[in-house]
Design a protein around this motif. Structure first.
Motif: not given
Length: 697
Positions: A306, A312, A319, A425, A427, A432, A435
């Motif tokens: 991102d 991601p 995460l 997902s 962003q 995010a 996500p």
């Protein structure tokens, strides 16, 4: 570049060296530099059975038999002890590398002696370990750990410490060298044996294990000066070049479709390349049979991250966790030095922020692998959209829109895959919004009961069941000055089903149009899991009259982890269009700079077409911190789920029906006002047909 040169040529190496030296002094002073006699277990079991968070590890602890959860749970047991031992042994190997690096910068003999002490102690201890009797049946068994894989990773850290000492002129005495030679011999024997099992017996050469077995053997051959053996390891079946050709897709992403395992394998490749370079063999610019390269593997991470440099958590992988951030920092330092691409710097800066709270070079990874004075505080440069056709991911970006999307349509991902085809997902410019939730350590029951299931992803599930293992496809992916369009399709998720997701990103908004067609009438669930809670706009959340658990349905496939909170009810006169009200929710993105995100949903039938607010486990960082998401449900053979996202203000949305007879909402969506509007309708052959209308008067 040697560490002594970095002290002269960079602004950060000196302070970093002193901080690392002070850290070693503190560890030595409190007596924590102790090597346990017991072998390690499996680190994935180091997780709280109640909160499903990773347990805390403190390298300052000399020993431990009680293990703390971040929420205060006190955990005991052999499995947790074994997992703690993995962290302790890895920590001690890291101390050896750190001590070697501090010696290289200070030339203070005490630090060379510390590194040697750890290295030789492990060399002496290693023959005492039996092949691990407690390893699980599926594992390739190690000695110092349950898994040979963990042993390979740990050994490369120790052997890199030794190589660094060698570079600085440190030698071993006769007894120390004999212990090291025995260690190297046993390590070579086990790594070679397991390579044979993977490559020849299991016919599984592409396994990420293989890359690490290769890396460990590369270190052994380099220390021994065995160039011929190293060359064979690079060129042979299952060797470095072959693994690059089969373990990485032609689009440069690791074959399991996992960001974590992509970095995991790339790190192993880089260790092998570091060792090969000592024989004047350049793997940094080598390519696989279909153009795969380490540079390509770095560059694909730039395309996936991102704007803040956060990667991601595709398929299995955390995460965020500090040991993973260290791995990201290590490879990005090496990549920045080898290839000079400044787009790597924000990813590196984010890794350091996760590790140390600031986007600056103050860690061991920087001192050992870093070069130059790159600015790590900036955001990612402008990037175009990205289609990974082989791996099955697409990223949509528009330079004038703070929103972007990432969608998963490709191969399942093997043992590290999720039942998540057509997962979306989202962003925004601050990070995010929705996500992939990541994966908890494998010892947690939530691995299979929630995080791998379809209901934990932003996609569609049918009949309360998770999708089958299958592969979708990308029907169209186009980018123009006005928009990015992706048409994704899946026919294998459920018997007799066709799932199609159409995504259109313009300079103002994102349209998400999800079509479902089934052979038989069933319950169809559309999911959205965001890190912010949805607030009703122009409507309200109302209590569910019947029993919420009964309304939700099945208790399998993650549904037992979901709580129905309430249902959206539109206020009188809300929305526009022919009996299709538009329900709008807003999300506070957390700060003034990020603002508010609005999501507008077309509801075709207020009785049959229900929008629920739900509570679910949180992200894999801490599943006990619940998230509030959305469940858009419809029963039938066909369903249309149409959602529009826009930053700062709710989009103007209306629906025009076109002779709809099956209740699916056949027609066109109109987004915008009289001055500027876009009309979108679906065509079975052409996909989303878009008409741009502007009033130029």
């Amino acid at each position: 570049m040697r560490i002594s040169e970095k002290l002269t040529n960079t602004t950060w190496a000196g302070p970093t060296l002193q901080a690392l030296k002070a850290e070693l002094d503190q560890l030595e002073a409190n007596g924590s530099l102790h090597i346990p006699q017991e072998p390690g277990g499996w680190w994935h079991q180091y997780v709280c059975p109640t909160h499903h968070t990773e347990l805390e590890f403190d390298p300052n602890e000399r020993d431990a038999h009680v293990f703390m959860c971040p929420h205060g749970c006190r955990i005991e047991g052999d499995a947790y002890r074994g997992a703690w031992l993995v962290f302790k042994h890895q920590s001690m190997a890291r101390v050896a590398l750190q001590a070697a690096a501090v010696y290289a910068g200070t030339k203070e003999q005490a630090y060379a002696d510390l590194a040697k002490r750890i290295l030789v102690s492990y060399a002496d201890q290693f023959p005492q370990y039996p092949v691990h009797p407690d390893a699980q049946p599926w594992m390739l068994k190690g000695r110092a750990f349950h898994q040979a894989l963990t042993e390979a990773i740990w050994s490369t850290t120790l052997l890199r410490a030794y190589v660094l000492l060698q570079d600085e002129g440190i030698t071993l005495d006769k007894a120390e060298q004999a212990a090291l030679d025995m260690f190297l011999s046993m390590l070579e024997s086990s790594m070679t044996q397991y390579r044979y099992i993977l490559i020849h017996e299991r016919k599984n050469a592409e396994n990420n294990y293989t890359a690490w077995l290769n890396a460990a053997l590369s270190c052994v051959y380099t220390i021994r000066g065995q160039r011929e053996q190293l060359v064979d390891l690079i060129e042979s079946e299952g060797g470095w070049k072959h693994h690059l050709s089969i373990g990485v897709k032609p689009d440069q992403f690791e074959f399991e479709g996992s960001t974590y395992y992509h970095i995991f394998v790339l790190r192993a490749y880089l260790i092998s390349a570091e060792m090969a370079q000592r024989f004047d063999i350049d793997l940094y610019r080598a390519e696989g049979e279909q153009g795969q390269s380490m540079k390509g593997m770095f560059d694909v991470l730039v395309g996936l991250s991102d704007d803040q440099g956060v990667l991601p958590a595709l398929h299995d992988g955390p995460l965020a966790r500090v040991p993973f951030a260290r791995e990201i920092a290590e490879i990005m330092e090496i990549g920045l030095a080898a290839y000079g691409n400044e787009a790597y710097a924000p990813i590196l800066g984010e890794a350091y922020r996760q590790m140390d709270g600031q986007r600056s070079r103050i860690s061991l990874e920087a001192l050992v692998y870093g070069e130059g004075n790159a600015d790590l505080t900036g955001s990612m440069p402008a990037r175009s959209s990205l289609l990974l056709a082989d791996s099955g991911f697409a990223v949509g970006r528009n330079s004038n829109n703070g929103l972007s999307f990432l969608v998963d349509f490709g191969p399942h991902g093997g043992s590290h895959g999720h039942y998540d085809k057509l997962h979306l997902s989202l962003q925004h410019q601050g990070g995010a919004f929705a996500p992939d939730l990541g994966m908890v350590p494998y010892g947690s029951s939530l691995r299979k009961e929630w995080f791998a299931e379809t209901a934990s992803h932003n996609t569609v599930s049918i009949g309360g069941k998770s999708q089958a293992i299958h592969e979708g496809r990308c029907k169209q992916f186009t980018e123009s000055e006005k928009s990015v369009y992706a048409w994704l399709q899946s026919e294998g998720a459920y018997e007799g089903s066709l799932l199609e997701r159409h995504l259109l990103l313009t300079d103002e908004w994102l349209l998400d149009w999800f079509e479902v067609s089934l052979d038989n009438e069933q319950m169809i669930d559309w999911w959205m899991h965001a890190i912010a809670s949805p607030e009703a706009v122009g409507g309200k959340w109302v209590s569910i009259e019947c029993d919420a658990s009964e309304t939700l349905g099945s208790k399998e496939c993650g549904y037992d982890r979901i709580e129905l909170l309430d249902r959206y009810a539109a206020n009188a006169g809300s929305g526009t269009g022919e009996s299709s009200p538009v329900l709008t929710v807003s999300y506070n993105l957390g700060d003034a700079a990020s603002g508010t995100l609005y999501q507008s949903t077309v509801q075709f039938d207020s009785e049959a077409d229900a929008l629920y607010r739900i509570a679910t486990p949180g992200t894999s960082v801490d599943p006990s911190k619940q998230l509030n998401g959305l469940l858009h449900r419809r029963n039938g053979r066909k369903a249309s789920f149409i959602h529009i996202y826009k930053l700062d203000s709710a989009p103007a949305v209306s629906w025009q029906s076109v002779a709809a007879t099956d209740g699916t909402g056949s027609g066109r969506i109109i987004i915008g006002d009289q001055q500027k509007r876009v009309v979108c309708e679906l065509d079975a052959q052409q996909g989303l047909k878009v008409t741009w209308e502007e009033d130029n008067e």
